[in-house]
Scaffold this motif. Structure first.
Motif, short mmCIF file in Angstrom:
data_model
loop_
_atom_site.label_atom_id
_atom_site.label_comp_id
_atom_site.label_asym_id
_atom_site.label_seq_id
_atom_site.Cartn_x
_atom_site.Cartn_y
_atom_site.Cartn_z
N LEU A 75 -27.12 26.04 0.74
CA LEU A 75 -26.07 26.80 0.07
C LEU A 75 -25.84 26.13 -1.28
CD1 LEU A 75 -23.68 27.35 3.11
CD2 LEU A 75 -25.33 28.96 2.13
N ILE A 102 -19.76 31.60 0.38
CA ILE A 102 -19.68 30.16 0.56
C ILE A 102 -18.61 29.77 1.57
CG2 ILE A 102 -18.07 29.67 -1.34
CD1 ILE A 102 -21.23 27.64 -0.44
N PRO A 106 -20.80 29.09 6.33
CA PRO A 106 -20.82 27.85 7.13
C PRO A 106 -20.33 27.99 8.56
CG PRO A 106 -20.21 27.32 4.89
CD PRO A 106 -20.23 28.83 4.99
N TYR A 116 -28.38 24.13 7.98
CA TYR A 116 -28.03 24.39 6.58
C TYR A 116 -27.38 23.15 5.98
CZ TYR A 116 -23.07 24.78 7.74
OH TYR A 116 -21.79 24.52 8.16
N ASN A 118 -24.57 22.46 2.75
CA ASN A 118 -23.64 23.13 1.85
C ASN A 118 -23.40 22.22 0.64
OD1 ASN A 118 -21.44 24.28 0.55
ND2 ASN A 118 -20.34 24.74 2.43
N SER A 120 -22.03 22.95 -2.29
CA SER A 120 -20.70 23.06 -2.91
C SER A 120 -19.73 22.12 -2.21
CB SER A 120 -20.18 24.50 -2.85
OG SER A 120 -20.77 25.28 -3.86
#
Length: 164
Positions: A75, A102, A106, A116, A118, A120
């Motif tokens: 992401l 976003i 998750p 995954y 993330n 950000s």
């Protein structure tokens, strides 16, 4: 360059905040929950698409796993999420804020068991502890230092998933 030298912008998709940070229109639309309307007519339609995409990713992850291949999703970071305190005030958005991928993906990925990372969330977590800017005031891309932090994290995550 024009902004740095003459305090002028030549691109109508760029916006300048009160503290002289430059953001592109997509980042602003994203922050205010408006980017969802670029690919869906409503938040409900966007959620249905994200659910379908996540289910497809899960199935693909399972198929590839049977061949010894580990799939994971990155992401990507977003300047508006990491540096939201510098966003310019924009009154152009009249639609109801939509769902942000976003925020939505998750917990969905967690519930499905999709691998995954993330970025950000990662950059937001470290932004007050690093000695270099993660985004530059005059760029929409993450800094070289942020890319190095992310690469290190990415390699460690790949080691974790593969056991190598």
């Amino acid at each position: 360059m024009c902004w740095s030298l003459f305090r002028k912008i030549q691109n109508e998709t760029l916006f300048i905040s009160d503290d002289n940070w430059i953001f592109n229109d997509f980042a602003i639309k994203h922050h205010y929950g408006q980017s969802v309307y670029d690919y869906a007519k409503s938040s409900e339609q966007a959620i249905a698409k994200m659910n379908a995409d996540a289910l497809m990713l899960y199935k693909l992850q399972q198929v590839l796993k049977s061949y010894g291949i580990t799939l994971f999703v990155c992401l990507a970071p977003s300047k508006d999420m990491v540096c939201g305190e510098h966003l310019p005030q924009v009154d152009a958005f009249t639609r109801e804020p939509g769902v942000l991928a976003i925020d939505y993906y998750p917990p969905l990925f967690d519930s499905l068991g999709i691998n995954y990372i993330n970025f950000s969330a990662y950059l937001m977590a470290i932004k007050d502890t690093v000695s270099y800017p993660l985004y530059l005031k005059t760029s929409s891309h993450w800094s070289n230092q942020a890319a190095v932090f992310a690469a290190d994290t990415l390699f460690r995550y790949m080691e974790h998933l593969s056991g190598r």
